[in-house]
Design an enzyme around this catalytic site. Structure first.
Site, PDB file in Angstrom:
ATOM      1  N   ARG A 285      13.635 -20.539  22.432  1.00  0.00           N
ATOM      2  CA  ARG A 285      15.544 -20.973  23.593  1.00  0.00           C
ATOM      3  C   ARG A 285      15.894 -22.545  22.873  1.00  0.00           C
ATOM      4  O   ARG A 285      16.938 -22.978  23.660  1.00  0.00           O
ATOM      5  CB  ARG A 285      14.551 -21.168  24.682  1.00  0.00           C
ATOM      6  CG  ARG A 285      13.892 -19.854  25.754  1.00  0.00           C
ATOM      7  CD  ARG A 285      14.083 -20.075  26.647  1.00  0.00           C
ATOM      8  NE  ARG A 285      15.260 -20.805  28.060  1.00  0.00           N
ATOM      9  CZ  ARG A 285      15.191 -21.143  28.719  1.00  0.00           C
ATOM     10  NH1 ARG A 285      14.833 -20.648  29.404  1.00  0.00           N
ATOM     11  NH2 ARG A 285      16.202 -21.580  29.729  1.00  0.00           N
TER      12      ARG A 285
ATOM     13  N   ASP B 125      11.777 -34.618  29.296  1.00  0.00           N
ATOM     14  CA  ASP B 125      11.853 -33.491  28.421  1.00  0.00           C
ATOM     15  C   ASP B 125      11.063 -33.926  27.499  1.00  0.00           C
ATOM     16  O   ASP B 125      11.205 -33.069  26.328  1.00  0.00           O
ATOM     17  CB  ASP B 125      13.549 -32.843  28.056  1.00  0.00           C
ATOM     18  CG  ASP B 125      13.871 -32.366  28.954  1.00  0.00           C
ATOM     19  OD1 ASP B 125      15.480 -32.480  28.699  1.00  0.00           O
ATOM     20  OD2 ASP B 125      13.685 -31.885  29.803  1.00  0.00           O
TER      21      ASP B 125
ATOM     22  N   LYS C 292      21.725 -28.775  22.691  1.00  0.00           N
ATOM     23  CA  LYS C 292      21.523 -27.347  23.760  1.00  0.00           C
ATOM     24  C   LYS C 292      22.247 -28.200  24.642  1.00  0.00           C
ATOM     25  O   LYS C 292      22.644 -27.057  25.260  1.00  0.00           O
ATOM     26  CB  LYS C 292      19.914 -27.096  23.038  1.00  0.00           C
ATOM     27  CG  LYS C 292      19.467 -25.878  24.489  1.00  0.00           C
ATOM     28  CD  LYS C 292      18.697 -26.102  25.167  1.00  0.00           C
ATOM     29  CE  LYS C 292      17.570 -26.392  26.095  1.00  0.00           C
ATOM     30  NZ  LYS C 292      18.074 -26.399  26.917  1.00  0.00           N
ATOM     31  N   ASN C 293      21.470 -29.327  24.943  1.00  0.00           N
ATOM     32  CA  ASN C 293      21.752 -29.287  26.559  1.00  0.00           C
ATOM     33  C   ASN C 293      23.254 -30.045  26.803  1.00  0.00           C
ATOM     34  O   ASN C 293      23.293 -30.070  27.048  1.00  0.00           O
ATOM     35  CB  ASN C 293      20.489 -30.459  26.945  1.00  0.00           C
ATOM     36  CG  ASN C 293      19.529 -29.731  27.601  1.00  0.00           C
ATOM     37  OD1 ASN C 293      19.788 -28.069  27.652  1.00  0.00           O
ATOM     38  ND2 ASN C 293      18.839 -29.909  28.110  1.00  0.00           N
TER      39      ASN C 293
ATOM     40  N   ARG D  79      14.096 -25.846  41.323  1.00  0.00           N
ATOM     41  CA  ARG D  79      15.477 -25.288  40.863  1.00  0.00           C
ATOM     42  C   ARG D  79      16.960 -24.783  41.152  1.00  0.00           C
ATOM     43  O   ARG D  79      17.205 -24.236  41.109  1.00  0.00           O
ATOM     44  CB  ARG D  79      15.635 -25.072  38.764  1.00  0.00           C
ATOM     45  CG  ARG D  79      13.886 -24.983  38.287  1.00  0.00           C
ATOM     46  CD  ARG D  79      14.154 -26.147  36.970  1.00  0.00           C
ATOM     47  NE  ARG D  79      15.032 -26.767  36.211  1.00  0.00           N
ATOM     48  CZ  ARG D  79      15.387 -26.654  35.097  1.00  0.00           C
ATOM     49  NH1 ARG D  79      14.472 -25.781  34.282  1.00  0.00           N
ATOM     50  NH2 ARG D  79      16.610 -27.140  34.417  1.00  0.00           N
TER      51      ARG D  79
ATOM     52  N   CYS E 288      11.846 -21.420  37.567  1.00  0.00           N
ATOM     53  CA  CYS E 288      11.301 -21.346  36.323  1.00  0.00           C
ATOM     54  C   CYS E 288       9.756 -21.792  36.362  1.00  0.00           C
ATOM     55  O   CYS E 288       9.896 -22.425  37.223  1.00  0.00           O
ATOM     56  CB  CYS E 288      12.532 -21.492  35.753  1.00  0.00           C
ATOM     57  SG  CYS E 288      12.316 -23.839  35.477  1.00  0.00           S
TER      58      CYS E 288
ATOM     59  N   ILE F 130      10.179 -36.336  38.343  1.00  0.00           N
ATOM     60  CA  ILE F 130      12.262 -35.201  38.126  1.00  0.00           C
ATOM     61  C   ILE F 130      11.838 -34.143  39.065  1.00  0.00           C
ATOM     62  O   ILE F 130      12.596 -32.784  39.335  1.00  0.00           O
ATOM     63  CB  ILE F 130      12.553 -35.261  36.873  1.00  0.00           C
ATOM     64  CG1 ILE F 130      12.725 -36.761  36.050  1.00  0.00           C
ATOM     65  CG2 ILE F 130      14.096 -34.450  36.818  1.00  0.00           C
ATOM     66  CD1 ILE F 130      14.038 -37.307  36.930  1.00  0.00           C
TER      67      ILE F 130
ATOM     68  N   ARG G 125      19.110 -20.842  33.451  1.00  0.00           N
ATOM     69  CA  ARG G 125      19.102 -21.196  34.860  1.00  0.00           C
ATOM     70  C   ARG G 125      20.470 -21.983  34.737  1.00  0.00           C
ATOM     71  O   ARG G 125      21.913 -22.529  35.109  1.00  0.00           O
ATOM     72  CB  ARG G 125      19.108 -21.618  35.490  1.00  0.00           C
ATOM     73  CG  ARG G 125      17.981 -22.824  34.799  1.00  0.00           C
ATOM     74  CD  ARG G 125      17.158 -23.443  35.896  1.00  0.00           C
ATOM     75  NE  ARG G 125      17.523 -24.374  36.743  1.00  0.00           N
ATOM     76  CZ  ARG G 125      18.606 -24.795  37.921  1.00  0.00           C
ATOM     77  NH1 ARG G 125      19.074 -25.625  36.381  1.00  0.00           N
ATOM     78  NH2 ARG G 125      19.202 -25.011  38.389  1.00  0.00           N
TER      79      ARG G 125
END
Ligand code: EPZ
Length: 419
Positions: free
Chosen positions: A399, A307, A22-23, A122, A117, A329, A93
């Site tokens: 998502r 993540d 996804k990223n 962010r 979020c 992070i 975002r």
């Protein structure tokens, strides 16, 4: 609102394939804005954030066509509406990724400021400052970022005060069409940044140093059509491996990139698992010794991915001893802790550190997902808990995870989606 119903106790066995990242797909889709020719992207995951980005590109005037099984063709022949409206950005975002390419291609962009979020404020101040250093004039009004560069962008020296993944990606996509050379220092080294550089290079960009903290870009007049296969999703692959490990199963994740998961693999081995690479594109995890508590600190790549922090914490609830999990992070990425504790975990938060005492026999409970990766942590906990767990608001998972319940069910999980 969909929920997951999970009956704990089944060890995951067998093999399951990772989807495209996804990223990586998100910046790749944004990169299609940089050329008036068609770009074909393969291995695009069918997840909500991708659909959001595809609809955003269409809103701007690009044509976006999907072909089975996982191909998207984007043709941004003209872009009459170079803007990202609030009602889109508020749901994702990462829409800020269109800022750089829009200014580079059209000389202007109007992008809603992303709200915060669940995991933190962010901001995108680093994106904006870097764009200004390439010659864009940026104003903020009524919740929007208005950027203009009527004479086009010019190359410059960009140093990021702190490492930002999408900030690096945004600036890369601006610099490829800027006049002259851009040097980016303290750049992000994530595999998704490298994948974007691979795509941009295929489109005709001139980039050096991808994957290092110093990236150079020689601006070119224009970019052209390209075809590109998105890399495997290392976070999905890591999530599946952690699910297999936590249930004490024997799980192989295929179609992944083992080297992208070196930090996780090292932790799993320290914790008492055997992790092997049956093929160059797969990883297999199974128990080898008693599960031990191992401290972990999240860091930018190639460190342990933030993540995967929540998912790792679920594993540590089953480990013998005390594990210190430190999140460096994001400022609020322990939303899963209270839900895990409701399942009888013993986790105490002290600032940006979570102290996980184990092993604890988890019990099924009614739970609520709060954000994408916290929901993955709850699924893993539910798989090993005694009894039944209901996880509400699984739209958070939709998502970023493609058919996750089907993938888990295929390796023995007792999980189903209910209304
Ligand atoms: C990317 O987010 C990922 N998203 C995130 O994945 C991931 O957690 C994060 O990188 C870190 O690896 C995508 O790639 C779409 P950052 P990004 O800019 O780029 C601060 C998921 O679960 N910062 O690297 O937004 C920021 O607040 C998501 O798939 C500024 O202060 O993260 C954070 O504390 C979640 N100003 C830190 O830097 C800025 O202008 C790192 O953020 C930009 C960032």
């Amino acid at each position: 609102m969909d929920k997951f119903l999970i009956e704990g106790g089944a060890a995951l066995r067998g093999s399951v394939a990772a989807s495209g990242a996804k990223n990586s797909a998100l910046p790749a889709l944004a990169a299609c804005l940089l050329t008036s020719e068609p770009v074909t992207l393969g291995r695009i995951p069918r997840v909500k954030d991708i659909r959001t980005m595809q609809s955003l590109l269409a809103h701007m005037g690009a044509s976006v066509e999907e072909y089975s099984p996982d191909i998207t063709l984007v043709h941004a022949n003209s872009l009459p509406r170079p803007e990202a409206p609030y009602d889109v950005v508020k749901t994702m975002r990462a829409s800020s990724l269109v800022l750089g390419p829009l200014v580079a291609r059209t000389g202007r962009a109007r992008v809603s400021m992303p709200g915060g979020c669940a995991i933190g404020a962010r901001p995108i101040d680093l994106h904006m400052r870097a764009l200004e250093q390439l010659g864009a004039r940026i104003e903020q009004s009524h919740g929007y970022v208005e950027a203009v560069a009527p004479e086009g962008l010019r190359g410059g020296q960009i140093h990021f005060d702190r490492i930002t993944v999408t900030g690096t990606e945004d600036i890369l996509m601006a610099a490829v069409l800027a006049k002259g050379e851009t040097v980016i220092t303290n750049a992000a080294r994530e595999p998704e940044v490298v994948d974007l550089c691979d795509l941009l290079t295929k489109m005709g960009a001139k980039i050096g140093g991808a994957g290092t903290s110093r990236i150079t870009v020689e601006g070119v007049e224009g970019l052209h059509a390209a075809e590109h296969q998105i890399i495997a999703d290392r976070i999905e692959a890591g999530t599946l491996l952690l699910a297999g490990a936590t249930t004490g199963g024997d799980l192989t994740v295929t179609q992944c990139v083992p080297e992208h998961l070196a930090a996780l693999t090292a932790k799993l081995r320290q914790a008492g698992f055997e992790v092997t690479e049956p093929t160059p594109d797969s990883l297999r995890v199974r128990p080898q010794a008693k599960l031990r508590s191992v401290d972990m600190t999240t860091e930018e790549h190639p460190g342990f991915a933030t993540d995967l922090q929540a998912q790792y914490m679920a594993l540590m609830t089953q480990a013998d001893g005390i594990a210190m999990v430190t999140e460096t992070i994001f400022e609020n990425r322990f939303m899963h802790v209270s839900e895990l504790n409701r399942m009888n975990a013993n986790i105490r938060i002290d600032g940006n550190r979570a102290i996980v005492a184990g092993p604890r026999p988890l019990t099924g409970a009614q739970t609520i997902a709060s954000d994408l990766r916290a929901s993955a942590s709850l699924v893993i906990a539910a798989l090993v808990a005694d009894g039944e767990t209901v996880i509400d608001r699984v739209y958070h998972m939709d998502r970023g995870y493609e058919r996750i319940e089907q993938k888990l069910e295929s390796v023995g999980a007792r999980i189903r989606r209910i209304q």
